[in-house]
Scaffold this active site. Structure first.
Site, short mmCIF file in Angstrom:
data_model
loop_
_atom_site.label_atom_id
_atom_site.label_comp_id
_atom_site.label_asym_id
_atom_site.label_seq_id
_atom_site.Cartn_x
_atom_site.Cartn_y
_atom_site.Cartn_z
CG ASP A 37 7.60 12.53 11.89
OD1 ASP A 37 8.12 13.63 11.61
OD2 ASP A 37 7.36 11.65 11.05
CE LYS A 89 3.71 1.78 10.04
NZ LYS A 89 3.73 2.95 10.96
N GLY A 96 7.87 3.71 2.91
CA GLY A 96 8.51 4.89 3.47
C GLY A 96 9.95 4.62 3.80
N GLY A 97 10.56 5.55 4.51
CA GLY A 97 11.97 5.43 4.81
C GLY A 97 12.29 4.31 5.78
CG MET A 98 12.05 4.54 9.41
SD MET A 98 11.93 4.80 11.19
CE MET A 98 12.74 3.33 11.79
CB ALA A 99 8.01 0.31 7.70
CG LEU A 150 -1.93 -1.13 1.31
CD1 LEU A 150 -2.69 -1.06 2.63
CD2 LEU A 150 -2.89 -1.09 0.15
N GLY A 151 2.09 1.13 0.43
CA GLY A 151 2.97 2.29 0.47
C GLY A 151 4.31 1.92 1.07
#
Length: 371
Positions: A139, A41, A21-24, A18-19
């Site tokens: 964040d 995730k 990112g920088g970590m997962a 689904l997407g």
């Protein structure tokens, strides 16, 4: 022939991404035990190899799983499984239908004043619930706020925020680190970074409120307080007096300028001392503009909940007392039942549900991947 889908930990049948990112990476999944759709995730292998990041992730993930609020994306499970021969920690979250707030702000067009205030109320409501349990987000950005189809807002990434790289700039020597540069381009967090985070100072609930001030500036004017290179933006957070919203959008109420200016104070002691306090200020201004939304927020915790046809006066709005985390000792309430109005019974517009599916704007889940 379509291959058999992998099953994580013998329970979660993984679907399409689904997407990322920088970590997962976040993937659609089905909980085979409970028969419901969820979002998983899965941390990237390089993150999983960092012992410090992993320890922080586990601690924060377990804390996040205790949160129960209509404005927070629910964490159903936390675990670790071997994937491709390497241990990979994971979170199992509720599936939601919506998109990141950042998708609504791409062209610099501000939201209506009412909508901006509603978002502020929703976010501070969720943060008040988390802060009371000793959990600081660290964040709060448009990337980590999900706007559901009913208009309500959910905060994501409570379980991963502390595991993000520490952002550092030495105020005296102007030392610039690669971690900060990477965060500025990858996580998109520098524009919402509090001064104490930049200095690697003590971070508490008031750091999140600085980020909310930056968020309010963005939704009210189209842009965060400071713009430029990540390095310049961090220097501004440390030293520059931010503009007022009305300087960019003439005609805004002075009270709105006051709320944003107070949240953006460099000294945490000059900011609101709790999310509940900031929420009350936002509710007061929202009540002057949109009484039904303010009534709903006070009664149900979310400004975007459905309000009755006959709104009550602001003096009658339900806003139960809160007991925020002690800003000096870090102490939290003894009872898990001690919550503010934000943690009350979800209103008709809470958008929660165990089997809620992510719609076409599932790129929203990418924000929850730590982007």
């Amino acid at each position: 022939m379509i291959g058999k889908r992998p099953v994580l930990d013998g329970r979660y049948e993984l679907g399409e991404p689904l997407g990322t990112g920088g970590m997962a990476v976040v993937r659609r999944a089905r909980d085979l035990r409970l028969g419901r759709e969820v979002a998983v995730k899965l941390l990237h292998p390089e993150v999983a190899m960092d012992p410090e990041a992993m320890a922080a992730f586990r601690a924060e993930a377990m804390s996040a799983a205790r949160l129960n609020h209509p404005g927070v994306v629910a964490v159903h499970d936390v675990g670790e499984a071997v994937v491709d021969g390497a241990p990979r920690p994971y979170l199992v979250m509720e599936m939601i239908e919506g998109q990141p707030l950042s998708h609504l702000l791409v062209d610099g067009t501000p939201l209506t004043v009412e909508r901006a205030l509603e978002i502020g109320v929703d976010v501070t409501s969720a943060l008040a619930h988390a802060h009371e349990r000793g959990l600081v987000h660290r964040d709060v950005t448009p990337h980590n706020l999900m706007v559901l189809r009913d208009g309500s807002v959910k905060v994501t990434d409570f379980g991963i925020a502390r595991a993000m790289p520490t952002l550092v700039v030495d105020d005296a020597e102007e030392e610039w680190t690669e971690e900060l540069a990477e965060a500025g381009s990858g996580f998109g967090s520098v524009a919402y970074l509090s001064p104490e985070q930049a200095r690697r100072g003590f971070v508490d609930a008031r750091s999140d409120l600085y980020s909310v001030g930056c968020l309010l500036m963005t939704v009210l004017t189209g842009y965060p307080p400071f713009r430029g290179s990540p390095r310049d933006v961090v220097r501004h957070h440390l030293r520059t007096l931010p503009p007022t919203p009305s300087s960019r959008r003439p005609g805004l109420e002075p009270a709105i300028d006051g709320i944003v200016a107070r949240a953006l104070q460099k000294d945490p002691w000059q900011r609101p001392q709790s999310a509940a306090e900031m929420r009350r200020d936002l509710l007061q201004v929202l009540g002057d503009i949109d009484a039904p939304a303010a009534w709903a927020a006070g009664a149900h915790g979310l400004a975007t909940a459905v309000a009755p046809h006959e709104p009550q006066r602001m003096s009658e709005i339900v806003d139960l007392a809160t007991q925020p985390v002690d800003l000096v000792t870090g102490a939290v309430p003894d009872s898990e039942d001690e919550t503010d109005g934000a943690a009350g019974s979800p209103g008709p517009g809470d958008g929660r549900g165990e089997g809620a599916a992510v719609g076409p704007a599932a790129g929203a889940a990418g924000a929850a991947a730590g982007a």
